[in-house]
Design a protein around this motif. Structure first.
Motif, PDB file in Angstrom:
ATOM      1  N   GLY A 323      33.907  33.774  51.585  1.00 56.03           N
ATOM      2  CA  GLY A 323      34.231  33.048  50.357  1.00 56.03           C
ATOM      3  C   GLY A 323      34.325  33.983  49.167  1.00 56.03           C
ATOM      4  N   GLY A 324      33.386  34.934  49.088  1.00 56.90           N
ATOM      5  CA  GLY A 324      33.419  35.901  47.994  1.00 56.90           C
ATOM      6  C   GLY A 324      34.663  36.762  48.011  1.00 56.90           C
ATOM      7  N   ARG A 325      35.057  37.202  49.191  1.00 53.50           N
ATOM      8  CA  ARG A 325      36.274  38.005  49.302  1.00 53.50           C
ATOM      9  C   ARG A 325      37.506  37.198  48.905  1.00 53.50           C
ATOM     10  NH1 ARG A 325      36.569  43.221  49.345  1.00 53.50           N
ATOM     11  NH2 ARG A 325      38.027  43.477  51.090  1.00 53.50           N
ATOM     12  N   LEU A 326      37.505  35.931  49.268  1.00 56.12           N
ATOM     13  CA  LEU A 326      38.668  35.076  49.005  1.00 56.12           C
ATOM     14  C   LEU A 326      38.888  34.858  47.511  1.00 56.12           C
ATOM     15  CD1 LEU A 326      40.764  33.681  50.793  1.00 56.12           C
ATOM     16  CD2 LEU A 326      39.403  31.588  50.657  1.00 56.12           C
ATOM     17  N   VAL A 327      37.799  34.882  46.706  1.00 56.32           N
ATOM     18  CA  VAL A 327      37.946  34.668  45.264  1.00 56.32           C
ATOM     19  C   VAL A 327      38.010  35.987  44.493  1.00 56.32           C
ATOM     20  CG1 VAL A 327      36.835  32.416  45.350  1.00 56.32           C
ATOM     21  CG2 VAL A 327      35.442  34.449  44.884  1.00 56.32           C
ATOM     22  N   GLY A 328      38.121  37.113  45.207  1.00 63.47           N
ATOM     23  CA  GLY A 328      38.397  38.372  44.532  1.00 63.47           C
ATOM     24  C   GLY A 328      37.272  39.370  44.442  1.00 63.47           C
ATOM     25  N   HIS A 329      36.099  39.080  44.986  1.00 69.70           N
ATOM     26  CA  HIS A 329      35.026  40.069  44.975  1.00 69.70           C
ATOM     27  C   HIS A 329      35.344  41.208  45.947  1.00 69.70           C
ATOM     28  CE1 HIS A 329      32.265  37.914  42.411  1.00 69.70           C
ATOM     29  NE2 HIS A 329      32.319  36.834  43.180  1.00 69.70           N
ATOM     30  N   ASP A 330      34.924  42.427  45.601  1.00 66.49           N
ATOM     31  CA  ASP A 330      35.085  43.522  46.541  1.00 66.49           C
ATOM     32  C   ASP A 330      34.038  43.386  47.651  1.00 66.49           C
ATOM     33  OD1 ASP A 330      32.642  44.451  45.521  1.00 66.49           O
ATOM     34  OD2 ASP A 330      33.575  45.955  44.240  1.00 66.49           O
ATOM     35  N   HIS A 331      34.078  44.306  48.608  1.00 65.22           N
ATOM     36  CA  HIS A 331      33.196  44.200  49.776  1.00 65.22           C
ATOM     37  C   HIS A 331      31.721  44.127  49.375  1.00 65.22           C
ATOM     38  CE1 HIS A 331      31.218  45.101  53.592  1.00 65.22           C
ATOM     39  NE2 HIS A 331      30.639  46.136  52.999  1.00 65.22           N
ATOM     40  N   ALA A 332      31.304  44.998  48.452  1.00 68.44           N
ATOM     41  CA  ALA A 332      29.889  45.073  48.082  1.00 68.44           C
ATOM     42  C   ALA A 332      29.421  43.789  47.407  1.00 68.44           C
ATOM     43  CB  ALA A 332      29.650  46.276  47.173  1.00 68.44           C
ATOM     44  N   ASP A 333      30.213  43.286  46.452  1.00 71.26           N
ATOM     45  CA  ASP A 333      29.814  42.071  45.737  1.00 71.26           C
ATOM     46  C   ASP A 333      29.905  40.833  46.630  1.00 71.26           C
ATOM     47  OD1 ASP A 333      29.355  43.628  43.567  1.00 71.26           O
ATOM     48  OD2 ASP A 333      30.940  42.793  42.302  1.00 71.26           O
ATOM     49  N   ALA A 334      30.893  40.799  47.526  1.00 72.46           N
ATOM     50  CA  ALA A 334      31.008  39.665  48.448  1.00 72.46           C
ATOM     51  C   ALA A 334      29.801  39.606  49.390  1.00 72.46           C
ATOM     52  CB  ALA A 334      32.302  39.767  49.252  1.00 72.46           C
ATOM     53  N   LEU A 335      29.310  40.780  49.790  1.00 74.16           N
ATOM     54  CA  LEU A 335      28.110  40.810  50.629  1.00 74.16           C
ATOM     55  C   LEU A 335      26.907  40.285  49.853  1.00 74.16           C
ATOM     56  CD1 LEU A 335      26.873  41.591  53.340  1.00 74.16           C
ATOM     57  CD2 LEU A 335      26.483  43.901  52.410  1.00 74.16           C
ATOM     58  N   ILE A 336      26.827  40.609  48.571  1.00 79.04           N
ATOM     59  CA  ILE A 336      25.748  40.085  47.726  1.00 79.04           C
ATOM     60  C   ILE A 336      25.830  38.562  47.648  1.00 79.04           C
ATOM     61  CG2 ILE A 336      24.858  40.005  45.356  1.00 79.04           C
ATOM     62  CD1 ILE A 336      25.722  42.953  45.103  1.00 79.04           C
ATOM     63  N   VAL A 337      27.037  38.030  47.522  1.00 75.35           N
ATOM     64  CA  VAL A 337      27.207  36.568  47.504  1.00 75.35           C
ATOM     65  C   VAL A 337      26.670  35.962  48.796  1.00 75.35           C
ATOM     66  CG1 VAL A 337      28.890  34.686  47.504  1.00 75.35           C
ATOM     67  CG2 VAL A 337      29.163  36.600  45.912  1.00 75.35           C
ATOM     68  N   GLY A 338      27.045  36.544  49.925  1.00 71.78           N
ATOM     69  CA  GLY A 338      26.587  36.016  51.210  1.00 71.78           C
ATOM     70  C   GLY A 338      25.075  36.031  51.336  1.00 71.78           C
ATOM     71  N   ILE A 339      24.456  37.154  50.949  1.00 70.17           N
ATOM     72  CA  ILE A 339      22.996  37.264  51.039  1.00 70.17           C
ATOM     73  C   ILE A 339      22.330  36.344  50.021  1.00 70.17           C
ATOM     74  CG2 ILE A 339      21.036  38.826  50.765  1.00 70.17           C
ATOM     75  CD1 ILE A 339      22.913  41.085  51.729  1.00 70.17           C
ATOM     76  N   GLY A 340      22.924  36.235  48.849  1.00 68.19           N
ATOM     77  CA  GLY A 340      22.356  35.367  47.814  1.00 68.19           C
ATOM     78  C   GLY A 340      22.315  33.901  48.215  1.00 68.19           C
ATOM     79  N   LEU A 341      23.221  33.504  49.111  1.00 70.21           N
ATOM     80  CA  LEU A 341      23.244  32.119  49.590  1.00 70.21           C
ATOM     81  C   LEU A 341      22.336  31.894  50.793  1.00 70.21           C
ATOM     82  CD1 LEU A 341      27.095  31.375  49.358  1.00 70.21           C
ATOM     83  CD2 LEU A 341      25.289  30.576  47.816  1.00 70.21           C
TER      84      LEU A 341
END
Length: 395
Positions: A323-341
Motif C-alpha cells: 500500500g505504501g509503495r502504491l501511494v508513492g513511498h520509496d522502499h524504506a518508507d513503505a517498509l516503515i508503513v508496513g511495520i507501523g501497521l
C-alpha cells in the motif's frame, strides 16, 4: 473514609498504579539505554506484573479506567500536536488505498487461514478481523518515541489504523448480530450509530468548535480552555464507546478538531496535558496492554498457532508495504508503513475475548490470536526503530 468508618474507595488500585509506574520507569530506562523504544519496557512491565505472571495488576476495573484515560490522552496529543487535519483530509484517498492493502490483504489471509484449518466462516471471519485491525495506540506511541509522528508515513499509519479499527469493530458487531439471528433493523441500527457518531464529529468540527473556543476565551476562570477541552475529550470518548467503537478513537478525534482552532493553538493546551499524561496515564495504558498478555501462548508448539502468527505478521507488513509503495513511498518508507501497521493490542483483544465468550471461536483460536498480539506488540517497536534508522542512513 467517611465519618461512620465506611470505606467507599478501593485503595488497592493505588498499590497497582504505584508498582506499575515504578516498574515501567525501571524497565523503560533499561530498554532505552539498550537503544530500544521505551514502550517496550512498559509492555514488558505489564507482562511481568499482569494476570498471567505475578498478578500484581488486574487490568480490569479501576486500573482499566485509568489505562483508558491514558490511551485517550495519547491519541488526543497525537491529533492536537502532530497530525494536521487539513493534511489528513488531503491524504484521504491515499489513506484508503493503503488501507485496502494494509487491512484487506491480512484480512483475506486471516479468513483463508481459518478455513484451511477447518473453522467455519463465522470463526474465520473473527480471525480475519484480528488480522486486519491495528492498535492505533501502540502505533502512535511507537512513532512518538522516535519523533516521527509528523511525517507523511506516520499520517498514513495513524489514518489507516483508525480506519481499520472503525471497520473492524463495526464488522464484529454485525457478525455477533448475525450469529444471534437478529433482524434487519438491528443491522441498520449498528451502522446508523456509527454514522451518527461521525456526523456529530463533523457538526462539532464545522459549526461548534469555533464558538466553543470563543466562549472559553471569554471566561475569567483559570485554565478554562484546558478544562473545557478535557470535557470535550471525555465526551468524544464516551460517544465513540457508546456506538460500539473504541474510546481511544474519541481521543484522536478530539485532538484533531481542537488542533484546527487557532485560539486553542495559541492557548498552548499541550503544556497543561503532557506532564500528567506521559508521567502517569500513558505508561499505565501500555502496562495494561502487557498485563493482558499470556506469554505461555508461545510456549507450546501448535501448527495452527504458528501459522496464525507467521501469516498475521507477514500479511500485515507485506500488505502495508504494498500500500505504501502504491501511494508513492520509496522502499524504506513503505517498509516503515508496513511495520507501523503491525501491532495489535486493543480491538483485537476485545474481538477475541467477546467471540470466545459468545461461543463463536474455540480456545485454540483464542490462544492463536493472543499469540499474534503478543508477538506483534513485542516485535513492532524493535523492527520500526531499525527500519527508521536504515531509512535515515540512506538519505
Amino acid at each position: 473514609m467517611l465519618g461512620d468508618g465506611t470505606d467507599v474507595t478501593d485503595t488497592s488500585v493505588f498499590l497497582s498504579v504505584g508498582v506499575a509506574l515504578i516498574a515501567a520507569l525501571v524497565l523503560g530506562e533499561v530498554v532505552d539505554r539498550a537503544g530500544e523504544p521505551v514502550i517496550l519496557g512498559e509492555i514488558l512491565a505489564g507482562i511481568a506484573l499482569g494476570t498471567y505472571m505475578l498478578g500484581v495488576i488486574d487490568p480490569d476495573g479501576a486500573f482499566a479506567l485509568l489505562a483508558s484515560i491514558g490511551a485517550m490522552l495519547l491519541l488526543f496529543d497525537a491529533g492536537y500536536e502532530e497530525i494536521d487535519l487539513g493534511k489528513l483530509e488531503q491524504s484521504g484517498a491515499s489513506v484508503v488505498v493503503v488501507a485496502l492493502l494494509g487491512v484487506g490483504v491480512p484480512a483475506v489471509a486471516g479468513f483463508a487461514t481459518g478455513v484451511v484449518f477447518g473453522y467455519d466462516p463465522t470463526a474465520s471471519a473473527v480471525l480475519a478481523i484480528a488480522f486486519g485491525v491495528t492498535s492505533i495506540g501502540v502505533s502512535a506511541r511507537m512513532l512518538f518515541d522516535v519523533d516521527r509522528l509528523h511525517t507523511q508515513y506516520a499520517l498514513h499509519i495513524v489514518g489507516v489504523a483508525a480506519l481499520a479499527e472503525v471497520v473492524g469493530l463495526t464488522a464484529f458487531s454485525l457478525l455477533v448480530t448475525q450469529q444471534a439471528g437478529a433482524s434487519l433493523f438491528q443491522y441498520v441500527r449498528i451502522l446508523a450509530l456509527v454514522a451518527a457518531f461521525f456526523a456529530g464529529v463533523f457538526v462539532v468540527y464545522r459549526l461548534l468548535i469555533g464558538r466553543f473556543a470563543r466562549m472559553l476565551g471569554g471566561s475569567n476562570q483559570p485554565n478554562s480552555e484546558l478544562i473545557g477541552i478535557m470535557g470535550l475529550l471525555f465526551l468524544f470518548g464516551y460517544a465513540a464507546d457508546a456506538v460500539g467503537l473504541d474510546a481511544i478513537l474519541g481521543g484522536l478525534v478530539a485532538g484533531l478538531i481542537v488542533g484546527t482552532d487557532r485560539r486553542f493553538r495559541r492557548a498552548q493546551i499541550r503544556e497543561g496535558i503532557v506532564g500528567i499524561a506521559y508521567g502517569v496515564f500513558i505508561p499505565l495504558f501500555f502496562v495494561s496492554v502487557g498485563a493482558r498478555l499470556d506469554p505461555s501462548a508461545l510456549l507450546q508448539f501448535d501448527p495452527f498457532v504458528a501459522t496464525v502468527v507467521t501469516a498475521g505478521v507477514g500479511a500485515k507488513v507485506g500488505g502495508g508495504y504494498l500500500g505504501g509503495r502504491l501511494v508513492g513511498h520509496d522502499h524504506a518508507d513503505a517498509l516503515i508503513v508496513g511495520i507501523g501497521l503491525l501491532p495489535r493490542a486493543g480491538a483485537e483483544l476485545i474481538v477475541a475475548t467477546s467471540a470466545l465468550a459468545a461461543g463463536i471461536i474455540d480456545q485454540r483460536l483464542f490462544v492463536a490470536v493472543l499469540a499474534l498480539v503478543l508477538v506483534s506488540v513485542l516485535t513492532a517497536p524493535l523492527l520500526l526503530t531499525r527500519a527508521i534508522r536504515r531509512a535515515d542512513a540512506s538519505t
